[in-house]
Scaffold this motif. Structure first.
Motif, PDB file in Angstrom:
ATOM      1  N   SER A   1      36.819  36.064  21.480  1.00 30.10           N
ATOM      2  CA  SER A   1      36.245  35.114  22.420  1.00 30.10           C
ATOM      3  C   SER A   1      37.363  34.384  23.166  1.00 30.10           C
ATOM      4  N   SER A   2      37.177  34.139  24.445  1.00 26.80           N
ATOM      5  CA  SER A   2      38.128  33.444  25.325  1.00 26.80           C
ATOM      6  C   SER A   2      39.393  34.241  25.592  1.00 26.80           C
ATOM      7  N   ASP A   3      39.330  35.563  25.429  1.00 24.43           N
ATOM      8  CA  ASP A   3      40.477  36.420  25.720  1.00 24.43           C
ATOM      9  C   ASP A   3      40.019  37.560  26.622  1.00 24.43           C
ATOM     10  N   ILE A   4      40.962  38.384  27.013  1.00 27.64           N
ATOM     11  CA  ILE A   4      40.670  39.550  27.838  1.00 27.64           C
ATOM     12  C   ILE A   4      41.574  40.683  27.390  1.00 27.64           C
ATOM     13  N   MET A   5      41.029  41.884  27.299  1.00 22.64           N
ATOM     14  CA  MET A   5      41.827  43.063  26.991  1.00 22.64           C
ATOM     15  C   MET A   5      42.022  43.835  28.288  1.00 22.64           C
ATOM     16  N   VAL A   6      43.279  44.014  28.660  1.00 23.92           N
ATOM     17  CA  VAL A   6      43.623  44.674  29.916  1.00 23.92           C
ATOM     18  C   VAL A   6      44.336  45.987  29.614  1.00 23.92           C
ATOM     19  N   THR A   7      43.816  47.069  30.180  1.00 22.02           N
ATOM     20  CA  THR A   7      44.440  48.383  30.066  1.00 22.02           C
ATOM     21  C   THR A   7      44.868  48.801  31.462  1.00 22.02           C
ATOM     22  N   ILE A   8      46.144  49.150  31.610  1.00 17.03           N
ATOM     23  CA  ILE A   8      46.684  49.577  32.906  1.00 17.03           C
ATOM     24  C   ILE A   8      47.205  50.999  32.756  1.00 17.03           C
ATOM     25  N   ALA A   9      46.852  51.845  33.719  1.00 17.75           N
ATOM     26  CA  ALA A   9      47.282  53.235  33.724  1.00 17.75           C
ATOM     27  C   ALA A   9      47.782  53.610  35.116  1.00 17.75           C
ATOM     28  N   PRO A  10      48.606  54.669  35.201  1.00 20.89           N
ATOM     29  CA  PRO A  10      49.075  55.124  36.517  1.00 20.89           C
ATOM     30  C   PRO A  10      47.893  55.567  37.395  1.00 20.89           C
ATOM     31  N   ASN A  11      48.056  55.403  38.695  1.00 23.33           N
ATOM     32  CA  ASN A  11      47.051  55.821  39.668  1.00 23.33           C
ATOM     33  C   ASN A  11      47.781  56.256  40.930  1.00 23.33           C
ATOM     34  N   GLU A  12      48.724  57.154  40.751  1.00 27.85           N
ATOM     35  CA  GLU A  12      49.667  57.576  41.780  1.00 27.85           C
ATOM     36  C   GLU A  12      49.020  57.903  43.120  1.00 27.85           C
ATOM     37  N   GLY A  13      49.380  57.123  44.130  1.00 27.96           N
ATOM     38  CA  GLY A  13      48.916  57.361  45.489  1.00 27.96           C
ATOM     39  C   GLY A  13      47.475  56.975  45.773  1.00 27.96           C
ATOM     40  N   ASN A  14      46.799  56.372  44.813  1.00 27.57           N
ATOM     41  CA  ASN A  14      45.393  56.026  44.994  1.00 27.57           C
ATOM     42  C   ASN A  14      45.140  54.530  45.046  1.00 27.57           C
ATOM     43  N   GLY A  15      46.190  53.748  45.165  1.00 25.66           N
ATOM     44  CA  GLY A  15      46.022  52.309  45.282  1.00 25.66           C
ATOM     45  C   GLY A  15      45.579  51.650  43.993  1.00 25.66           C
ATOM     46  N   MET A  16      44.893  50.544  44.141  1.00 24.35           N
ATOM     47  CA  MET A  16      44.462  49.725  43.012  1.00 24.35           C
ATOM     48  C   MET A  16      42.982  49.963  42.733  1.00 24.35           C
ATOM     49  N   GLU A  17      42.671  50.272  41.482  1.00 26.33           N
ATOM     50  CA  GLU A  17      41.284  50.413  41.043  1.00 26.33           C
ATOM     51  C   GLU A  17      41.083  49.462  39.867  1.00 26.33           C
ATOM     52  N   ILE A  18      40.082  48.591  39.971  1.00 30.45           N
ATOM     53  CA  ILE A  18      39.815  47.628  38.903  1.00 30.45           C
ATOM     54  C   ILE A  18      38.395  47.806  38.400  1.00 30.45           C
ATOM     55  N   ASP A  19      38.290  48.066  37.109  1.00 27.61           N
ATOM     56  CA  ASP A  19      36.996  48.184  36.435  1.00 27.61           C
ATOM     57  C   ASP A  19      36.891  46.980  35.504  1.00 27.61           C
ATOM     58  N   LEU A  20      35.883  46.147  35.715  1.00 28.49           N
ATOM     59  CA  LEU A  20      35.731  44.917  34.935  1.00 28.49           C
ATOM     60  C   LEU A  20      34.432  44.926  34.158  1.00 28.49           C
ATOM     61  N   ASP A  21      34.543  44.623  32.869  1.00 30.60           N
ATOM     62  CA  ASP A  21      33.386  44.424  32.000  1.00 30.60           C
ATOM     63  C   ASP A  21      33.529  43.011  31.455  1.00 30.60           C
ATOM     64  N   SER A  22      32.668  42.102  31.888  1.00 33.57           N
ATOM     65  CA  SER A  22      32.830  40.695  31.542  1.00 33.57           C
ATOM     66  C   SER A  22      31.513  40.059  31.120  1.00 33.57           C
ATOM     67  N   THR A  23      31.614  39.170  30.125  1.00 26.56           N
ATOM     68  CA  THR A  23      30.431  38.427  29.689  1.00 26.56           C
ATOM     69  C   THR A  23      30.017  37.398  30.735  1.00 26.56           C
ATOM     70  N   VAL A  24      30.918  37.088  31.657  1.00 27.02           N
ATOM     71  CA  VAL A  24      30.632  36.105  32.712  1.00 27.02           C
ATOM     72  C   VAL A  24      30.759  36.745  34.101  1.00 27.02           C
ATOM     73  N   GLU A  25      30.442  38.035  34.187  1.00 26.36           N
ATOM     74  CA  GLU A  25      30.577  38.800  35.430  1.00 26.36           C
ATOM     75  C   GLU A  25      29.846  38.163  36.610  1.00 26.36           C
ATOM     76  N   LYS A  26      28.615  37.769  36.408  1.00 23.49           N
ATOM     77  CA  LYS A  26      27.826  37.228  37.519  1.00 23.49           C
ATOM     78  C   LYS A  26      28.412  35.934  38.065  1.00 23.49           C
ATOM     79  N   GLN A  27      28.926  35.090  37.196  1.00 24.74           N
ATOM     80  CA  GLN A  27      29.470  33.807  37.638  1.00 24.74           C
ATOM     81  C   GLN A  27      30.912  33.920  38.148  1.00 24.74           C
ATOM     82  N   TYR A  28      31.738  34.726  37.471  1.00 23.21           N
ATOM     83  CA  TYR A  28      33.176  34.703  37.753  1.00 23.21           C
ATOM     84  C   TYR A  28      33.804  36.059  38.039  1.00 23.21           C
ATOM     85  N   GLY A  29      33.008  37.111  38.185  1.00 25.98           N
ATOM     86  CA  GLY A  29      33.547  38.449  38.395  1.00 25.98           C
ATOM     87  C   GLY A  29      34.509  38.558  39.566  1.00 25.98           C
TER      88      GLY A  29
END
Length: 99
Positions: free
Chosen positions: A14-42
């Protein structure tokens, strides 16, 4: 900073976040978020992740974040830690802009 391998920072507690970062060569930034507060703070969480990676000059990365209500400072710390681990960098820039 170039992301060379997959790396993780954070926990599923609780009150933390697990962040996994992987290479995405030439494809820019892709962010996938799963959050308990997605609707309010996504949008804010995504923006914090993006801005933190821009500060580190990361351009191509795939980010998967599982948020359990982390504050902005925790999100920034976890993103930076995962990015440094994924890049293999040994010179850490914790305050201000990366060089």
């Amino acid at each position: 900073m170039k992301i060379q391998k997959t790396a993780v920072a954070g926990t599923m507690e609780s009150s933390d976040i697990m962040v996994t970062i992987a290479p995405n060569e030439g494809n820019g930034m892709e962010i996938d978020l799963d959050s308990t507060v997605e609707k309010q703070y996504g949008k804010i969480i995504r923006r914090t992740i993006e801005e933190t990676l821009k500060e580190l000059k990361v351009h191509d990365a795939r980010v998967h974040a599982v948020d359990k209500g982390a504050l902005d400072c925790a999100i920034q710390a976890r993103v930076k830690t995962a990015a440094y681990r994924a890049s293999g960098e040994q010179s850490y820039q914790w305050g201000g802009e990366a060089k």
